[in-house]
Write an enzyme that holds these catalytic residues in place. Structure first.
Site, short mmCIF file in Angstrom:
data_model
loop_
_atom_site.label_atom_id
_atom_site.label_comp_id
_atom_site.label_asym_id
_atom_site.label_seq_id
_atom_site.Cartn_x
_atom_site.Cartn_y
_atom_site.Cartn_z
CE LYS A 1 -3.76 -2.56 2.11
NZ LYS A 1 -4.56 -2.93 3.28
CD GLN B 1 -3.40 -4.70 6.28
OE1 GLN B 1 -3.55 -3.64 5.69
NE2 GLN B 1 -3.78 -5.84 5.74
CG ASP C 1 -9.54 -0.78 4.60
OD1 ASP C 1 -9.19 -1.09 3.45
OD2 ASP C 1 -8.88 -1.04 5.63
N1 GUN Z 1 -6.59 -7.49 5.81
C1 GUN Z 1 -6.81 -8.19 4.68
N2 GUN Z 1 -7.32 -7.39 3.73
C2 GUN Z 1 -7.44 -6.17 4.26
C3 GUN Z 1 -7.90 -4.92 3.76
O1 GUN Z 1 -8.34 -4.78 2.61
N3 GUN Z 1 -7.85 -3.88 4.63
C4 GUN Z 1 -7.40 -4.01 5.89
N4 GUN Z 1 -7.40 -2.92 6.68
N5 GUN Z 1 -6.96 -5.14 6.39
C5 GUN Z 1 -6.98 -6.21 5.58
#
Ligand code: GUN
Length: 294
Positions: free
Chosen positions: A52, A96, A119
């Site tokens: 990211k 996350q 998200d």
């Molecule tokens: N863990 C697995 N996929 C994601 C996601 O798209 N966002 C977040 N914050 N955590 C994750």
């Protein structure tokens, strides 16, 4: 059969975003700023957050990673979220997942200001998505919709079968596919671990979304000839021949299913790169304040 190239599509979209950000900066505006909260030392989460951060660089965004030891308490984490909620220089942020067991994920996600919830996990955004109001849409489902759109796949009146009912993928993609929109306007069936006759239901599908997290679960005898197959699985399976010691495996038995369908997403290089791209799109929207401007 056509392979849906998520990697190339994601690169194209990131270039479009980068051009828009360059124009913003040229006009004297601050670039978008995405922050990520990372708790503990989960290998998968480290990789996702690193990807990211890299995507932010590609798009010309600012990014910050806030790292915390897995001994952080739930209240301390929520205090950090409140700081980000109030920070005028942060347009959007993510926590996350997964979080350590002693932390209640629902409580943490609810603490995020929905205006900064890029998200799309905060219940206000989920509720707004479900009734078709402007909102941040969760990244993987919106990446899938973007792929269907960019590949000109007709969805109106089609039967979409979603395998998996997670809050992050199964439920929101079902919502998006059933909405009166293009892509959308599908008749949607959501299957899960208690579904009877799964194979028979899948055989009726024009579009299959495999999002259950079981490597190579979807076999060719479950697919109608000419169906569109979207594979959301990304399970790490041990592979001694790789330097990393693992390979990513989708939920679809690709080698056999590919021969039967009209379109298919590979793993890796299908849905995965689009997820991060959607997060970048949401962050740009957050910076522009264009989602909730009513
Ligand atoms: N863990 C697995 N996929 C994601 C996601 O798209 N966002 C977040 N914050 N955590 C994750």
């Amino acid at each position: 059969m056509q392979i849906i190239d998520g990697k190339k599509t994601a690169q194209d979209i990131k270039k479009e975003i980068a051009a828009e950000v360059a124009a913003m900066v040229e006009a004297g505006q601050r670039p978008p700023h995405l922050a990520a909260i990372l708790v503990g030392n989960d290998g998968g989460s480290e990789t996702y957050v690193a990807n990211k951060v890299k995507a932010c660089e590609d798009c010309g965004f600012e990014s910050s990673t806030l790292r915390f030891d897995d001994t952080i308490t739930e209240d301390q984490l929520i205090a950090e979220i409140q700081r980000l909620n109030e920070d005028p220089n942060v347009d959007g942020f993510i926590v996350q997942l997964p979080l350590p067991k002693h932390i209640n994920e629902e409580r943490v996600i609810e603490a995020i200001d929905y205006h900064k919830d890029v998200d799309g996990f905060q219940p206000i955004n989920v509720g707004r998505l479900s009734i078709g109001l402007p909102c941040f849409k969760s990244a993987t489902p919106s990446g899938i919709i973007e792929l269907l759109d960019r590949y000109g796949i007709e969805t109106k009146g089609k039967h979409a079968v979603v395998i998996g009912r997670s809050n992050i993928v199964g439920k929101p993609i079902a919502m998006l596919l059933m909405q009166k929109a293009q892509p959308g306007d599908c008749t949607v069936t959501v299957c899960h671990s208690s579904t009877k006759n799964l194979k028979e239901i899948c055989l009726q599908a024009d579009i299959v979304i495999a999002a259950l997290g079981r490597p190579e679960f979807v076999k060719e005898d479950m697919i109608k000839p000419g169906a569109v197959v979207i594979d959301v699985g990304t399970t790490r399976v041990p592979d001694a021949s790789r330097p990393s010691g693992y390979r990513l495996c989708g939920d679809v038995d690709y080698a056999n299913v590919a021969e039967k369908c009209s379109f298919i997403t590979p793993v890796p290089g299908g849905v995965g790169p689009m997820t991060i791209c959607s997060l970048m799109k949401n962050t740009l929207l957050a910076r522009k304040g264009e989602v909730f401007n009513f």
